[in-house]
Design an enzyme around this catalytic site. Structure first.
Site, PDB file in Angstrom:
ATOM      1  N   LYS A 115      39.523  46.829  45.942  1.00  0.00           N
ATOM      2  CA  LYS A 115      38.550  46.158  46.816  1.00  0.00           C
ATOM      3  C   LYS A 115      38.174  46.968  48.044  1.00  0.00           C
ATOM      4  CE  LYS A 115      39.755  41.514  45.497  1.00  0.00           C
ATOM      5  NZ  LYS A 115      40.300  40.233  45.869  1.00  0.00           N
ATOM      6  N   GLY A 162      42.156  37.201  40.691  1.00  0.00           N
ATOM      7  CA  GLY A 162      42.507  35.871  40.207  1.00  0.00           C
ATOM      8  C   GLY A 162      42.840  34.922  41.351  1.00  0.00           C
ATOM      9  N   GLY A 163      42.219  35.155  42.529  1.00  0.00           N
ATOM     10  CA  GLY A 163      42.439  34.276  43.678  1.00  0.00           C
ATOM     11  C   GLY A 163      43.746  34.551  44.410  1.00  0.00           C
ATOM     12  N   LYS A 235      37.771  30.011  40.358  1.00  0.00           N
ATOM     13  CA  LYS A 235      36.618  29.239  39.910  1.00  0.00           C
ATOM     14  C   LYS A 235      37.015  28.135  38.937  1.00  0.00           C
ATOM     15  CE  LYS A 235      34.543  33.718  40.298  1.00  0.00           C
ATOM     16  NZ  LYS A 235      34.412  34.995  39.571  1.00  0.00           N
ATOM     17  N   ASN A 287      34.013  43.127  39.774  1.00  0.00           N
ATOM     18  CA  ASN A 287      34.947  43.024  38.662  1.00  0.00           C
ATOM     19  C   ASN A 287      34.434  43.920  37.546  1.00  0.00           C
ATOM     20  OD1 ASN A 287      36.767  41.194  39.875  1.00  0.00           O
ATOM     21  ND2 ASN A 287      35.324  39.534  39.493  1.00  0.00           N
ATOM     22  N   ARG A 289      34.666  44.475  34.433  1.00  0.00           N
ATOM     23  CA  ARG A 289      35.108  43.945  33.137  1.00  0.00           C
ATOM     24  C   ARG A 289      34.215  42.785  32.746  1.00  0.00           C
ATOM     25  NH1 ARG A 289      37.107  39.092  35.062  1.00  0.00           N
ATOM     26  NH2 ARG A 289      38.124  39.189  37.085  1.00  0.00           N
ATOM     27  N   ARG A 333      35.743  24.845  33.297  1.00  0.00           N
ATOM     28  CA  ARG A 333      37.023  25.365  32.816  1.00  0.00           C
ATOM     29  C   ARG A 333      37.968  24.184  32.601  1.00  0.00           C
ATOM     30  NH1 ARG A 333      38.506  31.117  35.721  1.00  0.00           N
ATOM     31  NH2 ARG A 333      36.388  31.836  36.102  1.00  0.00           N
TER      32      ARG A 333
HETATM   33  P1  ADP Z   1      39.561  37.682  43.720  1.00  0.00           P
HETATM   34  O1  ADP Z   1      39.717  39.124  43.383  1.00  0.00           O
HETATM   35  O2  ADP Z   1      40.838  36.956  43.781  1.00  0.00           O
HETATM   36  O3  ADP Z   1      38.515  37.038  42.885  1.00  0.00           O
HETATM   37  P2  ADP Z   1      37.619  37.637  45.908  1.00  0.00           P
HETATM   38  O4  ADP Z   1      37.566  38.624  46.985  1.00  0.00           O
HETATM   39  O5  ADP Z   1      36.569  37.681  44.852  1.00  0.00           O
HETATM   40  O6  ADP Z   1      39.063  37.710  45.230  1.00  0.00           O
HETATM   41  O7  ADP Z   1      37.636  36.197  46.555  1.00  0.00           O
HETATM   42  C1  ADP Z   1      37.920  35.045  45.812  1.00  0.00           C
HETATM   43  C2  ADP Z   1      37.385  33.825  46.548  1.00  0.00           C
HETATM   44  O8  ADP Z   1      37.976  33.719  47.856  1.00  0.00           O
HETATM   45  C3  ADP Z   1      35.879  33.857  46.806  1.00  0.00           C
HETATM   46  O9  ADP Z   1      35.140  33.391  45.713  1.00  0.00           O
HETATM   47  C4  ADP Z   1      35.772  32.929  48.010  1.00  0.00           C
HETATM   48  O10 ADP Z   1      35.859  31.582  47.656  1.00  0.00           O
HETATM   49  C5  ADP Z   1      37.026  33.288  48.787  1.00  0.00           C
HETATM   50  N1  ADP Z   1      36.746  34.374  49.744  1.00  0.00           N
HETATM   51  C6  ADP Z   1      36.935  35.704  49.555  1.00  0.00           C
HETATM   52  N2  ADP Z   1      36.565  36.407  50.630  1.00  0.00           N
HETATM   53  C7  ADP Z   1      36.119  35.523  51.536  1.00  0.00           C
HETATM   54  C8  ADP Z   1      35.591  35.630  52.873  1.00  0.00           C
HETATM   55  N3  ADP Z   1      35.484  36.788  53.487  1.00  0.00           N
HETATM   56  N4  ADP Z   1      35.242  34.478  53.509  1.00  0.00           N
HETATM   57  C9  ADP Z   1      35.373  33.279  52.900  1.00  0.00           C
HETATM   58  N5  ADP Z   1      35.854  33.118  51.653  1.00  0.00           N
HETATM   59  C10 ADP Z   1      36.226  34.220  50.975  1.00  0.00           C
HETATM   60  P1  ADP Z   2      36.743  35.775  36.697  1.00  0.00           P
HETATM   61  O1  ADP Z   2      36.507  36.692  37.858  1.00  0.00           O
HETATM   62  O2  ADP Z   2      36.337  36.360  35.387  1.00  0.00           O
HETATM   63  O3  ADP Z   2      36.298  34.405  36.955  1.00  0.00           O
HETATM   64  P2  ADP Z   2      39.455  34.933  37.171  1.00  0.00           P
HETATM   65  O4  ADP Z   2      39.571  35.214  38.614  1.00  0.00           O
HETATM   66  O5  ADP Z   2      39.419  33.528  36.705  1.00  0.00           O
HETATM   67  O6  ADP Z   2      38.293  35.770  36.536  1.00  0.00           O
HETATM   68  O7  ADP Z   2      40.615  35.687  36.443  1.00  0.00           O
HETATM   69  C1  ADP Z   2      40.670  35.750  35.042  1.00  0.00           C
HETATM   70  C2  ADP Z   2      42.070  36.039  34.635  1.00  0.00           C
HETATM   71  O8  ADP Z   2      42.422  37.343  35.063  1.00  0.00           O
HETATM   72  C3  ADP Z   2      43.094  35.119  35.252  1.00  0.00           C
HETATM   73  O9  ADP Z   2      44.127  34.932  34.327  1.00  0.00           O
HETATM   74  C4  ADP Z   2      43.575  35.918  36.457  1.00  0.00           C
HETATM   75  O10 ADP Z   2      44.855  35.540  36.847  1.00  0.00           O
HETATM   76  C5  ADP Z   2      43.532  37.314  35.915  1.00  0.00           C
HETATM   77  N1  ADP Z   2      43.321  38.345  36.924  1.00  0.00           N
HETATM   78  C6  ADP Z   2      42.179  38.681  37.525  1.00  0.00           C
HETATM   79  N2  ADP Z   2      42.351  39.716  38.376  1.00  0.00           N
HETATM   80  C7  ADP Z   2      43.645  40.066  38.313  1.00  0.00           C
HETATM   81  C8  ADP Z   2      44.459  41.055  38.952  1.00  0.00           C
HETATM   82  N3  ADP Z   2      43.990  41.932  39.838  1.00  0.00           N
HETATM   83  N4  ADP Z   2      45.771  41.079  38.632  1.00  0.00           N
HETATM   84  C9  ADP Z   2      46.275  40.220  37.744  1.00  0.00           C
HETATM   85  N5  ADP Z   2      45.566  39.273  37.109  1.00  0.00           N
HETATM   86  C10 ADP Z   2      44.274  39.180  37.375  1.00  0.00           C
HETATM   87 MG    MG Z   3      36.508  37.640  42.820  1.00  0.00          MG
END
Ligand code: ADP
Ligand code: ADP
Ligand code: MG
Length: 444
Positions: A115, A162-163, A235, A287, A289, A333
Site C-alpha cells: 500500500k 481483507g480489512g 465488504k 488489488n 488480482r 455476501r
Molecule cells: P484492505 O486492504 O483491508 O481492503 P483498504 O485500505 O482498502 O484496506 O481499506 C479497507 C476499508 O477501510 C475501506 O473500504 C474503508 O471502509 C476503510 N478505510 C480505509 N482507509 C480509510 C481512510 N483513510 N478513511 C476512512 N476509511 C478508510
Molecule cells: P475484495 O477486495 O476482493 O473484496 P476481501 O477484502 O473480501 O476482497 O478479501 C478476499 C479474501 O482475501 C478474504 O479471505 C481476505 O481475508 C483475503 N485477503 C485479502 N487481502 C489479504 C492479505 N493481504 N493477506 C491475507 N489475506 C488477504
Molecule cells: Mg481494500
C-alpha cells in the site's frame, strides 16, 4: 497454456474451473485436508493434495502449490483472491519455474500490492491520494507525521488486506501505543511490520474501478463498483454502477484508475480502490488480482472477467477496447456469521442449502447441503448476485431471491441482507453506515 492449477478454494475455485473449461483449458484443483470432499475438487479434471487444513500448510504454502503444479503437469497457476494472490515473491517463483502466473508480473505486484508504494505510484501518476505519511521509520516519526496528517487518523499496515491491519487513532495521546501495536501485529500477521498514517475520511463511500490491461498496450476499465456496505472494513454488499454519482465523477475516477494502471505498466485484471467524499475522490489501494465482487461488473458489462484474465495470460488482446454499461447489479455476501453477535464467524454443517434462481439471479458458491463451513478459512458461503435493467429491478430481484434462499445448520447474513435491501433503496450510504445501524438496532 493448456492446463491451469487453481490455487484457491470455495466459490472462486469453482468460478475459475468453469472459466478454464469454457476457454478450452483443463483445470487442476489443489486442496487441503478440510476440502477433500468439496464440489470444486470433484468438478476439476485432476486434483492434487496440498497439505493440512490451516492455510499456512496448504493454500498459503508456496512450495506445496508449486510442487502441485509440477506434479500435475499444469503450465499455469491462477491464484484467485486472498492467499498467495498478491504475493510478489510467489509470482516470481511461478515465472522462474517456467509457469504462467495468471495475474500481473511480479514487478507490478511489488509496486502496487504494497500500500505505501502504491500511494507513491498514485501520487506520481497525478491521482489524488488520501492525505497521509510515508512509511514510519523511527519511534519519533509518528508524532511528526501525525501533526501533518491531523486527527482522527488511521495507522495502516502496508501489507494489510481483507480489512485487517488498520487501526484508528482519535488523538495524539493514543498514537505511540497504537503505532507500536500495529507494527507488531503487522509483522506477525503479514510478515512485514511497515505501517504508515492516513487521514480518516469520515462518511466516505468506497468506490473502486475494475481495470483490464493486456500485453498489447490496451488498458481499459469495466466501470466502477460501490462497496460501501461494510463491517470491520470488509465488504458485505457491492453494486455496479455506483448509484447517484455527481456528474463527471464516474469519468474522472475511471480515467484516474486507467492512468495509474498505465503508469505502473499494469497487466491483467486489477481493481483501483478510492474513497469518495462529496465530489472529491482519493486513492486508497490497488488489488492486483480478481476481486470477490467482480461478478457485478460482469453483469453490467457482459464481460467474463476471468475469461479476460486467461486471454491476457495467453498474450491475446482484450476482447473489448471499451466496455459498455447496461443496467445495474448487486452482490450480497452470504457469510456464515452471526450479525447479532457482531458478525462472529459461525462455522458448522450446512444442513440445508436451497438456492434461488430465475432471470437476473446468479449464485456463486463452492458448497452444497451437507458440506462443512470450515473454521480454517473465511466465512463466505455464497455470493448472491442479481441484476436488472434498473437499480430498483436489481434490488427487487435480490429481495425475491433472498426469500427463496434456505440456509440451515449455520447462522448467516442472509436475514440481515433482507432488511438492508429495503433501506438501500433510499440511495447511497457511507462505509460506517452498517456498523452505525447495528449499534442503533441493538440499542433500540
Ligand atoms: P484492505 O486492504 O483491508 O481492503 P483498504 O485500505 O482498502 O484496506 O481499506 C479497507 C476499508 O477501510 C475501506 O473500504 C474503508 O471502509 C476503510 N478505510 C480505509 N482507509 C480509510 C481512510 N483513510 N478513511 C476512512 N476509511 C478508510
Ligand atoms: P475484495 O477486495 O476482493 O473484496 P476481501 O477484502 O473480501 O476482497 O478479501 C478476499 C479474501 O482475501 C478474504 O479471505 C481476505 O481475508 C483475503 N485477503 C485479502 N487481502 C489479504 C492479505 N493481504 N493477506 C491475507 N489475506 C488477504
Ligand atoms: Mg481494500
Amino acid at each position: 497454456m493448456r492446463r491451469v492449477l487453481v490455487a484457491n478454494r470455495g466459490e472462486i475455485a469453482l468460478r475459475l474451473i468453469r472459466a478454464c473449461h469454457q476457454a478450452g483449458f483443463e483445470a487442476v484443483a489443489a486442496y487441503s485436508n478440510a476440502d477433500k470432499e468439496s464440489r470444486w475438487v470433484e468438478l476439476a479434471d485432476d486434483a492434487v493434495y496440498l497439505g493440512g487444513s490451516p492455510a499456512a500448510k496448504s493454500y498459503l504454502n508456496a512450495d506445496a502449490v508449486l510442487d502441485a503444479a509440477k506434479h500435475s503437469g499444469a503450465d499455469a497457476i491462477h491464484p484467485g483472491y486472498g492467499f498467495l494472490a498478491e504475493n510478489a515473491a510467489f509470482a516470481r517463483r511461478v515465472a522462474e519455474a517456467g509457469l504462467t502466473f495468471i495475474g500481473p508480473p511480479a514487478e507490478v505486484i511489488e509496486k502496487m500490492g504494497d500500500k505505501a508504494t502504491a500511494r507513491r505510484m498514485a501520487a506520481e501518476a497525478g491521482v489524488p491520494v488520501v492525505p497521509g505519511s510515508d512509511p514510519l521509520s523511527g519511534a519519533g516519526a509518528a508524532e511528526a507525521a501525525a501533526r501533518e496528517v491531523g486527527f482522527p487518523l488511521l495507522v495502516k499496515a502496508s501489507a494489510g488486506g481483507g480489512g485487517r491491519g488498520i487501526r484508528p487513532v482519535a488523538s495524539a495521546a493514543e498514537l505511540a501505543e497504537v503505532v507500536a501495536t500495529a507494527r507488531a501485529e503487522a509483522a506477525a500477521t503479514f510478515g512485514d511490520g511497515t505501517v504508515y498514517l492516513e487521514r480518516l475520511i469520515e462518511r466516505a463511500r468506497h468506490i473502486e474501478v475494475q481495470v483490464l490491461a493486456d500485453d498489447h498496450g490496451n488498458v481499459t476499465h469495466a466501470f466502477e463498483r460501490d462497496c460501501s456496505v461494510q463491517r470491520r472494513r470488509q465488504k458485505l454488499i457491492e453494486e455496479a454502477p455506483a448509484p447517484g454519482l455527481a456528474p463527471g465523477l464516474r469519468e474522472a475516477i475511471t480515467e484516474a484508475a486507467v492512468r495509474l494502471s498505465r503508469h505502473v505498466g499494469y497487466r491483467n485484471a486489477g481493481t483501483v480502490e478510492f474513497l469518495v467524499a462529496g465530489d472529491e475522490f482519493f486513492f486508497i489501494e490497488m488489488n492486483t488480482r480478481i476481486q470477490v465482487e467482480h461478478p457485478v461488473s460482469e453483469c453490467v458489462t457482459g464481460l467474463d472477467l476471468v475469461a479476460e484474465q486467461l486471454r491476457i495470460a495467453c498474450g491475446a488482446p482484450l476482447s473489448v477496447t471499451e466496455a459498455e454499461l447496461t443496467g445495474a447489479a448487486v452482490e450480497l455476501r452470504i457469510n456464515a456469521e452471526d450479525p447479532a453477535l457482531d458478525f462472529r464467524p459461525a462455522p458448522g454443517e450446512l444442513t440445508r442449502f436451497d438456492l434461488p434462481g430465475g432471470p437476473g439471479v446468479r449464485v456463486d458458491t463452492g458448497f452444497a447441503a451437507g458440506d462443512q463451513i470450515s473454521p480454517f478459512y473465511d466465512s463466505m458461503i455464497a455470493k448472491l448476485i442479481c441484476w436488472g435493467a434498473t437499480r430498483a429491478e436489481a434490488l427487487s430481484r435480490a429481495r425475491q431471491a433472498l426469500a427463496e434462499l434456505r440456509i440451515e445448520g449455520v447462522a448467516s447474513t442472509a436475514g440481515l441482507h433482507a432488511e438492508l435491501l429495503g433501506e438501500l433503496a433510499d440511495g447511497p450510504v457511507h462505509t460506517r453506515w452498517l456498523e452505525e445501524r447495528q449499534v442503533n438496532c441493538s440499542n433500540s
